[in-house]
Design a protein around this motif. Structure first.
Motif, PDB file in Angstrom:
ATOM      1  N   ILE A  28       0.906  -1.304   0.115  1.00  0.00           N
ATOM      2  CA  ILE A  28       0.172  -0.046   0.033  1.00  0.00           C
ATOM      3  C   ILE A  28       0.996   0.986   0.007  1.00  0.00           C
ATOM      4  O   ILE A  28       1.652   1.472   0.866  1.00  0.00           O
ATOM      5  CB  ILE A  28      -0.904   0.019   1.184  1.00  0.00           C
ATOM      6  CG1 ILE A  28      -1.818  -1.171   1.135  1.00  0.00           C
ATOM      7  CG2 ILE A  28      -1.790   1.363   1.108  1.00  0.00           C
ATOM      8  CD1 ILE A  28      -2.687  -1.179   2.409  1.00  0.00           C
ATOM      9  N   SER A  29       0.774   1.930  -1.096  1.00  0.00           N
ATOM     10  CA  SER A  29       1.763   3.129  -1.318  1.00  0.00           C
ATOM     11  C   SER A  29       1.437   4.216  -0.276  1.00  0.00           C
ATOM     12  O   SER A  29       0.242   4.473   0.223  1.00  0.00           O
ATOM     13  CB  SER A  29       1.887   3.608  -2.692  1.00  0.00           C
ATOM     14  OG  SER A  29       0.483   4.273  -2.903  1.00  0.00           O
ATOM     15  N   PHE A  30       2.441   5.129  -0.224  1.00  0.00           N
ATOM     16  CA  PHE A  30       2.111   6.378   0.445  1.00  0.00           C
ATOM     17  C   PHE A  30       1.055   7.192  -0.350  1.00  0.00           C
ATOM     18  O   PHE A  30       0.128   7.818   0.714  1.00  0.00           O
ATOM     19  CB  PHE A  30       3.437   7.399   0.199  1.00  0.00           C
ATOM     20  CG  PHE A  30       3.312   8.758   0.871  1.00  0.00           C
ATOM     21  CD1 PHE A  30       3.215   8.864   2.216  1.00  0.00           C
ATOM     22  CD2 PHE A  30       2.901   9.686   0.091  1.00  0.00           C
ATOM     23  CE1 PHE A  30       3.144  10.313   2.849  1.00  0.00           C
ATOM     24  CE2 PHE A  30       2.697  11.030   0.477  1.00  0.00           C
ATOM     25  CZ  PHE A  30       2.640  11.413   1.736  1.00  0.00           C
ATOM     26  N   TYR A  31       0.623   7.182  -1.459  1.00  0.00           N
ATOM     27  CA  TYR A  31      -0.275   8.149  -2.067  1.00  0.00           C
ATOM     28  C   TYR A  31      -1.691   7.265  -1.862  1.00  0.00           C
ATOM     29  O   TYR A  31      -2.544   7.896  -1.554  1.00  0.00           O
ATOM     30  CB  TYR A  31      -0.027   7.785  -3.719  1.00  0.00           C
ATOM     31  CG  TYR A  31      -1.098   8.228  -4.631  1.00  0.00           C
ATOM     32  CD1 TYR A  31      -1.513   9.924  -4.381  1.00  0.00           C
ATOM     33  CD2 TYR A  31      -2.134   7.474  -5.111  1.00  0.00           C
ATOM     34  CE1 TYR A  31      -2.420  10.251  -5.315  1.00  0.00           C
ATOM     35  CE2 TYR A  31      -2.775   8.067  -6.013  1.00  0.00           C
ATOM     36  CZ  TYR A  31      -3.244   9.417  -6.196  1.00  0.00           C
ATOM     37  OH  TYR A  31      -4.200   9.977  -6.874  1.00  0.00           O
ATOM     38  N   LYS A  32      -1.761   6.126  -1.861  1.00  0.00           N
ATOM     39  CA  LYS A  32      -3.068   5.343  -1.436  1.00  0.00           C
ATOM     40  C   LYS A  32      -3.401   5.595   0.067  1.00  0.00           C
ATOM     41  O   LYS A  32      -4.549   5.690   0.581  1.00  0.00           O
ATOM     42  CB  LYS A  32      -2.698   3.702  -1.664  1.00  0.00           C
ATOM     43  CG  LYS A  32      -2.593   3.349  -3.030  1.00  0.00           C
ATOM     44  CD  LYS A  32      -3.909   3.627  -3.846  1.00  0.00           C
ATOM     45  CE  LYS A  32      -3.850   2.880  -5.193  1.00  0.00           C
ATOM     46  NZ  LYS A  32      -4.993   3.344  -6.034  1.00  0.00           N
ATOM     47  N   LEU A  33      -2.404   5.592   0.658  1.00  0.00           N
ATOM     48  CA  LEU A  33      -2.692   5.858   2.197  1.00  0.00           C
ATOM     49  C   LEU A  33      -3.268   7.521   2.454  1.00  0.00           C
ATOM     50  O   LEU A  33      -4.211   7.754   3.138  1.00  0.00           O
ATOM     51  CB  LEU A  33      -1.455   5.836   3.043  1.00  0.00           C
ATOM     52  CG  LEU A  33      -1.071   4.301   3.355  1.00  0.00           C
ATOM     53  CD1 LEU A  33       0.170   4.277   4.358  1.00  0.00           C
ATOM     54  CD2 LEU A  33      -1.992   3.312   3.946  1.00  0.00           C
TER      55      LEU A  33
END
Length: 230
Positions: A28-33
């Motif tokens: 889970i990427s920084f962008y998704k979080l």
């Protein structure tokens, strides 16, 4: 070779820091979080701990999660993130917090945890309109004891939580207790029964009516930093 080295460094400067999932379960990427938490909007704020903040988030597939973001400007936060990853990577028990993923790059560290809709035990114990009857309290005690039994005696490496208190016991939708927050955890080597720690947790929580042995353990922990499964 020198020209090639300079060229590669120049190309890498424009790239984002590599994000690492410490648990290798799902990425889970920084962008998704950021998307899941509406860029960490205060409406999704769940609470603050010693080393960071916790937010409620909703992933693309509809799962509701808790995102624990470590404040890297706080002293000890990086060590706490490492300790929690090290402890939770190999722990599997129904009364422990479940980790879904992690997100780690040089400027950002976070854990993605299963969301506990009933919050923490402290809220229930001290709420004016608390509905915790004696049976439910006993159930929660058994859940917590089961978690400690697993950590101390059933896991390959004995685990000392070091900060067990009501605010670190979470409750799921069925009011099943889950021990959480392993940021101060110590792992005991096979030959160890006591480990030294420089980071002391909540000293004042333990009730004073347990007799001289518990007082002696508190003195060991508080004055000397000696932690054990006792």
């Amino acid at each position: 070779m020198s020209l090639g080295f300079v060229y590669l460094r120049y190309r890498r400067k424009g790239k984002s820091p590599i994000e690492v999932d410490m648990f290798a379960k799902e990425r889970i990427s920084f962008y998704k979080l950021s998307q899941a938490t509406d860029n960490y909007d205060e409406r999704n704020f769940l609470g603050k701990g010693s080393f960071g903040f916790v937010y409620k988030g909703t992933l693309d597939d509809g799962r509701v999660v808790a995102v624990k973001v470590f404040d890297l400007h706080s002293e000890g936060a990086l060590m706490s993130f490492g300790a929690e990853c090290e402890a939770l990577r190999n722990l599997h028990h129904q009364n422990l917090t479940k980790v879904i993923s992690s997100c780690s790059n040089p400027d950002f560290k976070a854990l993605v945890l299963e969301f506990m809709p009933n919050g923490n035990l402290e809220k229930w114990l001290y709420a004016i309109d608390s509905s915790l009857d004696i049976i439910k309290r006993l159930d929660i005690l058994v859940d917590g004891a089961s978690a400690l039994q697993y950590l101390h005696y059933e896991h390959a490496t004995p685990v000392v939580h070091c900060d067990l208190k009501p605010s670190n016991v979470l409750l799921d939708e069925d009011m099943v207790a889950r021990v959480s927050d392993f940021g101060l955890t110590k792992l005991l080597a096979p030959e160890e029964s006591i480990v030294y720690t420089q980071t002391l947790a909540t000293l004042c929580y333990l009730a004073p009516a347990y007799g001289k042995r518990v007082l002696a353990i508190l003195v060991e922990y508080g004055s000397e930093g000696l932690a054990s499964t006792k």
